[in-house]
Design an enzyme around this catalytic site. Structure first.
Site, PDB file in Angstrom:
ATOM      1  N   GLY A  81     -12.012  18.673  36.674  1.00  0.00           N
ATOM      2  CA  GLY A  81     -12.709  18.495  35.406  1.00  0.00           C
ATOM      3  C   GLY A  81     -12.039  17.471  34.503  1.00  0.00           C
ATOM      4  N   GLN A 214     -17.440  24.747  32.570  1.00  0.00           N
ATOM      5  CA  GLN A 214     -17.538  26.211  32.483  1.00  0.00           C
ATOM      6  C   GLN A 214     -18.899  26.721  32.946  1.00  0.00           C
ATOM      7  OE1 GLN A 214     -15.330  28.527  31.918  1.00  0.00           O
ATOM      8  NE2 GLN A 214     -13.641  27.154  31.443  1.00  0.00           N
ATOM      9  N   HIS A 236     -12.368  24.628  40.859  1.00  0.00           N
ATOM     10  CA  HIS A 236     -11.621  25.898  40.817  1.00  0.00           C
ATOM     11  C   HIS A 236     -12.269  26.922  39.884  1.00  0.00           C
ATOM     12  CE1 HIS A 236      -9.134  25.551  37.014  1.00  0.00           C
ATOM     13  NE2 HIS A 236      -9.482  24.287  37.154  1.00  0.00           N
ATOM     14  N   THR A 272      -8.481   7.576  49.132  1.00  0.00           N
ATOM     15  CA  THR A 272      -9.039   8.151  50.354  1.00  0.00           C
ATOM     16  C   THR A 272      -9.751   9.458  50.025  1.00  0.00           C
ATOM     17  OG1 THR A 272      -7.293   7.143  51.632  1.00  0.00           O
ATOM     18  CG2 THR A 272      -8.452   8.980  52.674  1.00  0.00           C
ATOM     19  N   CYS A 360      -5.424  26.081  28.558  1.00  0.00           N
ATOM     20  CA  CYS A 360      -4.606  24.908  28.224  1.00  0.00           C
ATOM     21  C   CYS A 360      -3.689  25.183  27.043  1.00  0.00           C
ATOM     22  CB  CYS A 360      -5.496  23.727  27.886  1.00  0.00           C
ATOM     23  SG  CYS A 360      -6.620  23.397  29.207  1.00  0.00           S
TER      24      CYS A 360
HETATM   25  N1  PLP Z   1     -13.584  21.066  30.525  1.00  0.00           N
HETATM   26  C1  PLP Z   1     -13.678  22.374  30.232  1.00  0.00           C
HETATM   27  C2  PLP Z   1     -14.786  22.863  29.346  1.00  0.00           C
HETATM   28  C3  PLP Z   1     -12.758  23.287  30.765  1.00  0.00           C
HETATM   29  O1  PLP Z   1     -12.851  24.585  30.472  1.00  0.00           O
HETATM   30  C4  PLP Z   1     -11.720  22.788  31.612  1.00  0.00           C
HETATM   31  C5  PLP Z   1     -10.707  23.711  32.184  1.00  0.00           C
HETATM   32  O2  PLP Z   1     -10.598  24.839  31.832  1.00  0.00           O
HETATM   33  C6  PLP Z   1     -11.668  21.411  31.892  1.00  0.00           C
HETATM   34  C7  PLP Z   1     -12.611  20.586  31.325  1.00  0.00           C
HETATM   35  C8  PLP Z   1     -10.608  20.832  32.785  1.00  0.00           C
HETATM   36  O3  PLP Z   1     -10.875  21.106  34.131  1.00  0.00           O
HETATM   37  P1  PLP Z   1      -9.727  21.053  35.263  1.00  0.00           P
HETATM   38  O4  PLP Z   1      -8.910  22.290  35.083  1.00  0.00           O
HETATM   39  O5  PLP Z   1     -10.467  21.025  36.556  1.00  0.00           O
HETATM   40  O6  PLP Z   1      -8.969  19.801  35.030  1.00  0.00           O
END
Ligand code: PLP
Length: 415
Positions: A81, A214, A236, A272, A360
């Site tokens: 993401g 999400q 994931h 790749t 995060c």
């Molecule tokens: N965007 C949103 C709304 C998310 O909730 C998250 C991760 O929780 C991300 C982006 C980032 O995704 P990734 O963990 O695959 O980098």
């Protein structure tokens, strides 16, 4: 959801943090393993093993695209993401700056910013974006002098559509490179009206990127029907290993790569290609979509039962986000009088894994930004707790959670 008794007969860990990540599905592991062991060739190689890998990549791309309501050509596989959001926001903003003849403005300070306001490239995001979008916009501000406009949200985290209209009105739309908003919020689960957002952005000739990290696998995604220009997903969150994702991008959408290299993935994501990863994405998403279809009502019913139970045992608690237009397995609250962090730790000791809002922010214990944007006082926003799950909760699990929360809250407010 792991909830099996442990060796001493105690109830096991109840994992309620699916929005942070999910376990890898056994079907995904089984489907991807041959592409790590026997069919491991580089899909760009011209020999037979390479062709076998390329065929698998094509098949995975087609199946993945169909699961998101789009065509194989729209799929750019990425590392997740965060990368997808970076590629969309930076890549589209840079391409549009060139197309619109907007010059980057380097080394801008506040005074310069005001003087040059009428010629600066603009980016519109919402006030509740994930850091992958918000920090990409901040990077464009830092390095290209872009003006970053944040669209406010209401008390349930819905974007203010009138404010978006106003920001796109008049000459400013000619300097606006991109609108980037989420589909479903990670902290409070509110689902935004994507078709309305697309209509407004397109009425002013501005491409729109949607962060569906999400949402994918939890609610239907119809990329082509919605007429979105770019859309991010992350594996994931729907049962693949971490570090896998995709950006869907229409061929019509101006976009520059952010990684330079061999030109794989339409030249937008060199490196790749991860054939096993693409297979995992296709299998994981289809599996999640099938589960969504089969269990949607049950999941929503168990979510609402959990919400009712929590509000009953802790009358001071409040649900955050939209009570109806929210993700099916997402229950989020504030618990005035305690901190989310303290609750989280106490619940963890009772074998319940929840979250304070955004994975995060964990480790930094920041105040959930979405709640502040929704107008909550910092002291209340700090008391946030999120419980997310992909499968319907059993009645006993709901009772276990509400009892634990009742005891935790009572214990923490007594101290
Ligand atoms: N965007 C949103 C709304 C998310 O909730 C998250 C991760 O929780 C991300 C982006 C980032 O995704 P990734 O963990 O695959 O980098």
């Amino acid at each position: 959801m792991a909830d099996t008794p442990n060796a001493s007969g105690e109830p096991g860990e109840l994992y309620l943090d699916a929005a942070a990540t999910e376990p890898v599905s056994p079907a995904v592991i089984e489907a991807m393993t041959p592409f790590l062991t026997e069919a491991y060739a580089n899909p760009a190689s011209v020999h037979q093993p390479g062709k076998t890998a390329a065929r698998a990549l094509d098949a995975a791309r087609a199946s993945f695209a169909a699961a998101l309501g789009t065509r194989p050509d729209d799929v750019i596989f990425t590392s997740g993401g965060t990368e997808s959001d970076n590629l969309a926001v930076k890549g589209i903003a840079m391409a549009r700056m060139r197309k619109l003849g907007l010059r980057p403005v380097y080394g801008l300070d506040e005074t310069d910013g005001k003087q040059l306001a009428s010629s600066r490239p603009r980016i519109i995001i919402s006030a509740i974006e994930h850091p992958a979008v918000a920090q990409s916009a901040a990077w464009l501000h830092e390095w290209f002098g872009c003006e970053v406009v944040r669209i406010p949200v209401d008390a349930q985290a819905h974007l203010d559509l009138d404010a978006l209209e106003r920001e796109l009105d008049g000459e400013a739309s000619e300097r606006t490179t991109i609108v980037s908003t989420m589909l479903a919020n990670n902290e409070v689960g509110t689902v935004e009206p994507v078709e309305e957002l697309v209509r407004i952005a397109h009425a002013h000739g501005v491409p729109i990127h949607v962060d569906a990290v999400q949402a994918a696998g939890q609610i239907p995604i119809r990329f082509r029907d919605w007429d979105v220009d770019a859309l991010s997903v992350s594996g994931h969150k729907f049962g693949t290993p971490k570090g896998l994702g995709a950006l869907l991008v229409r061929g019509r959408t101006p976009i520059e790569p952010v990684l330079s290299g061999g030109g794989q993935e339409r030249g937008l994501r060199s490196g790749t290609q991860n054939v096993a990863g693409a297979v995992a994405l296709a299998i994981g998403l289809n599996e999640s979509n099938a589960r969504m279809q089969a269990q949607y009502r049950e999941l929503v019913a168990s979510r609402d039962m959990l919400i009712d139970a929590v509000l009953r045992v802790v009358p001071r608690a409040e649900l955050t986000g939209d009570p109806v237009r929210r993700l099916p397995g997402h229950a989020s609250f504030v618990f005035p009088g305690v901190t989310g962090e303290a609750l989280l730790v106490d619940l963890d000791a009772r074998g319940i894994a929840a979250s304070s809002g955004s994975a995060c922010a964990i480790g930094r214990h920041e105040i959930p930004a979405t709640l502040l944007a929704m107008g909550l006082e910092p002291s209340i926003a700090k008391s946030a707790l999120r419980m997310t799950f992909r499968r319907p909760l059993a009645r006993e699990q709901i009772e276990r959670v509400s009892l634990a929360l009742e005891e935790s809250y009572a214990g923490l407010t007594r101290r």
